[in-house]
Design an enzyme around this catalytic site. Structure first.
Site, mmCIF file in Angstrom:
data_model
loop_
_atom_site.group_PDB
_atom_site.id
_atom_site.type_symbol
_atom_site.label_atom_id
_atom_site.label_comp_id
_atom_site.label_asym_id
_atom_site.label_seq_id
_atom_site.Cartn_x
_atom_site.Cartn_y
_atom_site.Cartn_z
ATOM 1 N N ARG A 53 0.839 -1.205 0.000
ATOM 2 C CA ARG A 53 0.000 0.000 0.000
ATOM 3 C C ARG A 53 0.877 1.259 0.000
ATOM 4 N NH1 ARG A 53 -4.479 0.799 4.588
ATOM 5 N NH2 ARG A 53 -2.631 1.241 5.856
ATOM 6 N N ARG A 87 10.325 18.347 -7.838
ATOM 7 C CA ARG A 87 11.585 18.003 -8.535
ATOM 8 C C ARG A 87 12.801 18.591 -7.833
ATOM 9 N NH1 ARG A 87 9.869 19.990 -14.404
ATOM 10 N NH2 ARG A 87 9.473 21.773 -13.050
ATOM 11 N N LYS A 125 -2.467 7.184 1.170
ATOM 12 C CA LYS A 125 -2.301 7.432 2.604
ATOM 13 C C LYS A 125 -1.229 8.520 2.732
ATOM 14 C CE LYS A 125 -2.171 4.884 6.937
ATOM 15 N NZ LYS A 125 -3.324 5.520 7.555
ATOM 16 N N GLU A 164 -16.070 6.630 5.033
ATOM 17 C CA GLU A 164 -15.265 5.986 6.085
ATOM 18 C C GLU A 164 -15.225 6.936 7.276
ATOM 19 O OE1 GLU A 164 -11.077 5.561 5.142
ATOM 20 O OE2 GLU A 164 -11.042 7.441 4.038
#
Ligand code: PMP
Length: 295
Positions: A53, A106, A152, A185
């Site tokens: 993940r 960058r 996440k 959620e």
């Protein structure tokens, strides 16, 4: 107590020395990704899934992992060992690294890797008996087309805004809806409903993290074959028409929910099915630790 040892870019340092630069874009912009992982009985639970993940999160923000998944696996286990922890919570951070004051990633040549292993602050034990009282937050969950909740990311402001609502209501968690009004959620947990012999959870596309505990519960319920378990969209009204509700997360594990916006859920008490799932989950954790063995 011996000093905590935190992994920071190639070395283990004490808590007071574990510092990131103020020019790290993780600090300046929340530009980075993380994992919350759990160790039980000397074994890291579903570490491969967590690292996969992390890799998916990093890919989604075009952050090249500075270490391989195999190396991170080794370092997570080593961090636990160095802190003499067999049971604990691991926080793994991958920040964009040091850049300048502009946004441009960058400019950040070297991502930083941090691994913290510590004891865990769970919901109080009585919540697992009595169930949680929660609210439905007014803060809408991030749109997948804006900041996908499957990332996440180190930017948890969306969740924190909902958590502040929960704090104001003096409850420990808040449910979040997506912009179409479907339940997505919670601030730090996934949500499941039980009605009769069927268990449902919102699909990830509703605006949810692909929880490792969520996946573990789905697999466990499917294997037992007593209840059906499916991903389905539902509106808040469904929360008051079901028998039981529970949340899942690495820190929370499985926790019953008995009140939402001060209204009773089901009987208003922690349900029998949820209690059974809590026991079954503990058995899965024990079995995996025994099978795979402590490192
Ligand atoms: N949703 C959110 C927003 C989370 O932050 C978390 C975990 N911290 C979860 C769900 C649960 O995921 P997991 O079971 O992998 O801990």
């Amino acid at each position: 107590m011996s000093q905590m040892k935190i992994y920071l870019d190639g070395a283990w340092v004490s808590k007071d020395k574990a510092k990131l630069s103020v020019f790290d874009h993780g600090v300046l912009y929340g530009d980075g990704v993380f994992e919350g992982i759990r160790a039980y009985h000397g074994h890291v639970f579903r570490l491969k899934e967590h690292l996969q993940r992390l890799k998916r999160s990093a890919d989604q923000i075009s952050l090249k992992m500075p270490l391989s998944v195999a190396e991170l696996d080794r370092l997570v286990n080593l961090t636990l060992k160095k802190n003499n922890l067999r049971d604990g919570y691991i926080r793994l951070l991958l920040t964009r690294g040091v850049g300048d004051l502009g946004l441009d990633p960058r400019k950040c040549a070297h991502p930083s890797v941090v691994i913290i292993a510590d004891k865990l602050a769970l919901f109080p034990a009585e919540c697992y008996e009595k169930g949680l009282s929660v609210i439905i937050a007014k803060t809408v969950r991030n749109l997948p087309q804006a900041i996908n909740p499957t990332i996440k990311s180190m930017n948890y402001l969306n969740n924190i805004l909902a958590k502040i609502e929960a704090n104001r209501a003096a409850v420990p968690e808040a449910l979040m809806l997506n912009n179409e009004g479907y339940v997505a959620e919670c601030t730090g947990d996934n949500v499941f409903l039980i009605k009769g012999k069927s268990i449902v959870t919102p699909p990830v596309s509703a605006g949810a993290l692909e929880g490792i505990t969520r996946a573990a519960v789905m697999k466990m319920v499917k294997a037992a074959g007593v209840y059906s378990i499916t991903e389905k969209l539902f509106k808040p009204s469904a929360l008051f028409q079901c028998d039981e509700i529970f949340f899942t997360g690495t820190a929370a594990e499985i926790i019953p929910v008995t009140r939402i916006d001060n209204r009773r859920v089901g009987s208003g008490r922690a349900g029998a099915v949820t209690k059974r799932l809590i026991e079954d989950f503990k058995a899965v954790v024990r079995r995996e630790a025994a099978l795979i063995g402590a490192k």
